[in-house]
Structure formats: C-alpha cells, structure tokens
Design an enzyme around this catalytic site. Structure first.
Site, PDB file in Angstrom:
ATOM      1  N   LEU A 108       0.879  -1.165   0.000  1.00 14.94           N
ATOM      2  CA  LEU A 108       0.000   0.000   0.000  1.00 14.94           C
ATOM      3  C   LEU A 108       0.916   1.213   0.000  1.00 14.94           C
ATOM      4  O   LEU A 108       1.898   1.249   0.765  1.00 14.94           O
ATOM      5  CB  LEU A 108      -0.905   0.018   1.233  1.00 14.94           C
ATOM      6  CG  LEU A 108      -2.124  -0.912   1.214  1.00 14.94           C
ATOM      7  CD1 LEU A 108      -2.829  -0.866   2.567  1.00 14.94           C
ATOM      8  CD2 LEU A 108      -3.090  -0.541   0.108  1.00 14.94           C
ATOM      9  N   ASP A 109       0.617   2.196  -0.828  1.00 14.55           N
ATOM     10  CA  ASP A 109       1.540   3.326  -0.914  1.00 14.55           C
ATOM     11  C   ASP A 109       1.486   4.190   0.344  1.00 14.55           C
ATOM     12  O   ASP A 109       0.643   4.009   1.225  1.00 14.55           O
ATOM     13  CB  ASP A 109       1.304   4.146  -2.192  1.00 14.55           C
ATOM     14  CG  ASP A 109      -0.059   4.824  -2.232  1.00 14.55           C
ATOM     15  OD1 ASP A 109      -0.467   5.376  -1.195  1.00 14.55           O
ATOM     16  OD2 ASP A 109      -0.703   4.811  -3.291  1.00 14.55           O
ATOM     17  N   LEU A 110       2.388   5.137   0.397  1.00 12.74           N
ATOM     18  CA  LEU A 110       2.592   5.955   1.601  1.00 12.74           C
ATOM     19  C   LEU A 110       1.308   6.609   2.092  1.00 12.74           C
ATOM     20  O   LEU A 110       1.019   6.615   3.297  1.00 12.74           O
ATOM     21  CB  LEU A 110       3.645   7.033   1.300  1.00 12.74           C
ATOM     22  CG  LEU A 110       3.983   7.996   2.430  1.00 12.74           C
ATOM     23  CD1 LEU A 110       4.753   7.288   3.539  1.00 12.74           C
ATOM     24  CD2 LEU A 110       4.791   9.184   1.891  1.00 12.74           C
TER      25      LEU A 110
END
Length: 349
Positions: A108-110
């Site tokens: 999951l991205d930042l």
C-alpha cells in the site's frame, strides 16, 4: 549437497523459512551470506535437500515454521518496505511486540491505509501476489469532485493512462458529500498507484484511500496499527493450506502500538511468537459487516457502501418486523379473557 531434481532451490528454501523473499535471498547469496555444508555459495542455481546444513551469516537455518497469515491495518504515512532509503518510518517499525519476522503481501503506498496482509512464509506471499489468484481487492475511495455514475463508466470498461492499460474495475458511487464523493472500487491486478492515476485521468483527485478487503480477508473492526492473526482453519478453508498437525496454537491478537515508533529491526532478526490473546477468524468476502472500522479514531466514519447490509447468505438488514417464518406469533386483539384458577373456575384461588 543435493544438486539434483530431488531437492529444492536454495532461494526457495530460504524464502519458506521466512528469511527473505526469493529475490532478496538471491541477493544475500550474491553477497556471500549463505553457506551450505560449510561452504559459502555465490549462485542461487543450487538445489538442497533435508540433510544439507544451511547457515545464514554463520547461524544455522531454523526448521521451517507453519505458514501463518496476519491482517494488519496499515496507517497512512508508513512505507510498506523493510527499509527506506529516505529514512521514513515503515510498517515493520510499528508492528506490535511479539510478532515474528514477517513479509508484506503486496503493498500500500505511503498515503494509503487499510488492510495489508503479512506472512512469515515466502511461498505463501508469492502465491497470494500472483495475478492468477484473481482475488478482488476492494477500496473505499474519497475523491474531490462530484462525479456522476456515467462519469465513472470508463473505469468499468478499462482505461489507458499514459500508455499503460488498466483492467476493468468495479466502481459504485456511494455518496456525494459537499465537495467530495465516496466510491467503492474493486481491482483484480493492483498496479502502482492504479486507482489514483485512473481517477486523475477522469479529473478526480483522491484525498483518501482505504483498502477494506483482499480476496476473502476483510478489515473488519481493526483500527489503525492493529494486527489480527488468521486462524489455521481459515487458511485451510480459504487457501487449502495444511499447517503442521502438532497442535494449533491459539492465534495472537495484536494490540495498537503506543508511544513513539520502535527502531527498525535488523535484517533477518526474528522475534518470538506471541502466545497470549485470541483472534477472530477473517470474514469472507461479501459478509455483512459495517465498514466503520476503516475510519481511524476521531475521524468521520466512512459511509456504508451500497448493499452493505446484506450477508453472504442473502439476509437483508435487520428490521423490527418479525420474520414470516419462525418469528413471533401475532398478538390477539380484543378484550382479554378472564384468568382461570384451579378446576377451571374463573378467578379461582
């Protein structure tokens, strides 16, 4: 050394033991950190068998543990990586005490939050990440703008952004709230920043993105930073896995971390497995559970998706009316008959 078809590739053995992913295990071999039967190896093109002695940085390779899987609510602002070149905090810096060494299934991205699967088994990680698995991943997405259902139709047909084609998505417009709208989006591939890029191509800006399910596993009532282990029975039912039969340990229920972040673990270091607490089994896709858990404490709750009150068995939302079968009997109307005492005499004592 079993350099034959009877053994298994050394990188696969290291991955299954939870040392690293196959790719990272190959890098460790190239760095001279792996030895087999006392001899340092420099190529992953090697098969090993049960009688071969494998060491990692001089330490004997521990026997493989049963494959385990955890549900983790990744908070926004953490990097899904074992280490970050920019020095940012990672999800592994914030895991509860007592967790063994784990790897993430996908990323999951930042700026995204929600369900992230963690496992101690490299083969299980690889299996869950394969596109052939075909599992639907659902997201609750808040966008800036007021799109109509027709505006979202290109996403359902498949869209190309900057020369990269995205497969058709399942998209429903749940609610328009002021300058924002809430959507439910389902993917089966999950390319880098796919939802954000696709929405941007439609002129919409994603300002909140929460993954609420990954195949049959759901976020349920987890809160940011919490971990819950999937029971062995669920792994058998959903994945066909057969954990070791020497007793099924009670799954550990994680707790929300407190205070400052803990320092990052050194590579390869393992923590003892937690033995206290219990965990609820993961709820299968389509089960009737409110998605209010996707909202962090203190934040506004996430609006319910369409049809969220229906269960896998087809039961609708609860109402106050009795059911047609097996419900309460209708109460008679009219004057109440006098009470009868012994021997059938009205009002007898």
């Amino acid at each position: 050394m079993t350099d034959s078809k009877d053994g298994e590739r050394i990188a696969k053995v290291l991955s299954r033991a939870g040392i690293a992913s196959r790719r990272d295990a190959e890098r460790m071999i190239e760095l001279g950190r792996i030895a087999v039967n006392g001899r340092t190896i420099d190529s992953p093109a090697l098969n090993v068998g049960p009688k071969d002695r494998i060491t990692v940085d001089g330490q004997p390779l521990a026997p493989p543990e049963p494959a385990r899987l955890w549900l983790y609510y990744k908070p926004e602002g953490l990097v899904t990586s074992a280490s970050d070149e920019k020095g940012r905090e990672t999800v592994f810096d914030h895991l509860p005490e007592g967790m063994p060494r784990v790897m993430s299934v996908g990323r999951l991205d930042l700026n995204s939050e929600g369900l992230l699967l963690l496992t101690n088994d490299g083969e299980l990680k690889r299996r869950l990440e394969l596109p052939s698995t075909g599992w639907l991943r659902k997201y609750r997405v808040r966008v800036k703008g007021n799109p109509t259902d027709a505006d979202l139709e290109p996403l359902r047909k498949g869209i190309t952004v900057e020369g990269e084609s995205f497969q058709p998505m399942t998209v429903s417009l749940d609610r328009v709230q002021g300058a924002n709208a809430w959507l439910t989006v389902g993917l089966r591939e999950g390319k880098n920043r796919e939802i954000r890029r696709a929405m941007s191509a439609l002129g919409l800006t994603v300002n909140r993105l929460i993954r609420v399910s990954y195949g049959p596993f759901r976020l349920n009532e987890l809160e940011p930073g919490m971990v819950e282990e999937v029971r062995p029975k669920i792994l058998r039912d959903q994945l066909g896995l057969d954990p070791h039969a020497d007793g099924e340990a009670r799954p550990a229920r994680g707790r929300k971390p407190e205070g400052a972040a803990r320092p990052a673990r050194s590579e390869g270091a393992a923590r003892p497995a937690r033995a206290e607490g219990g965990a609820r089994p993961a709820r299968a896709e389509g089960s009737a559970r409110s998605e209010r858990a996707a909202a962090p404490r203190g934040a506004r709750s996430i609006p319910r998706a369409k049809g969220a009150g229906e269960t896998a068995g087809g039961r609708g939302p609860r109402t106050g009316a009795p059911s047609a079968q097996g419900g309460r009997k209708p109460q008679p109307t009219g004057p109440r008959p006098p009470s009868r005492g012994p021997k059938g005499r009205p009002g007898g004592r």
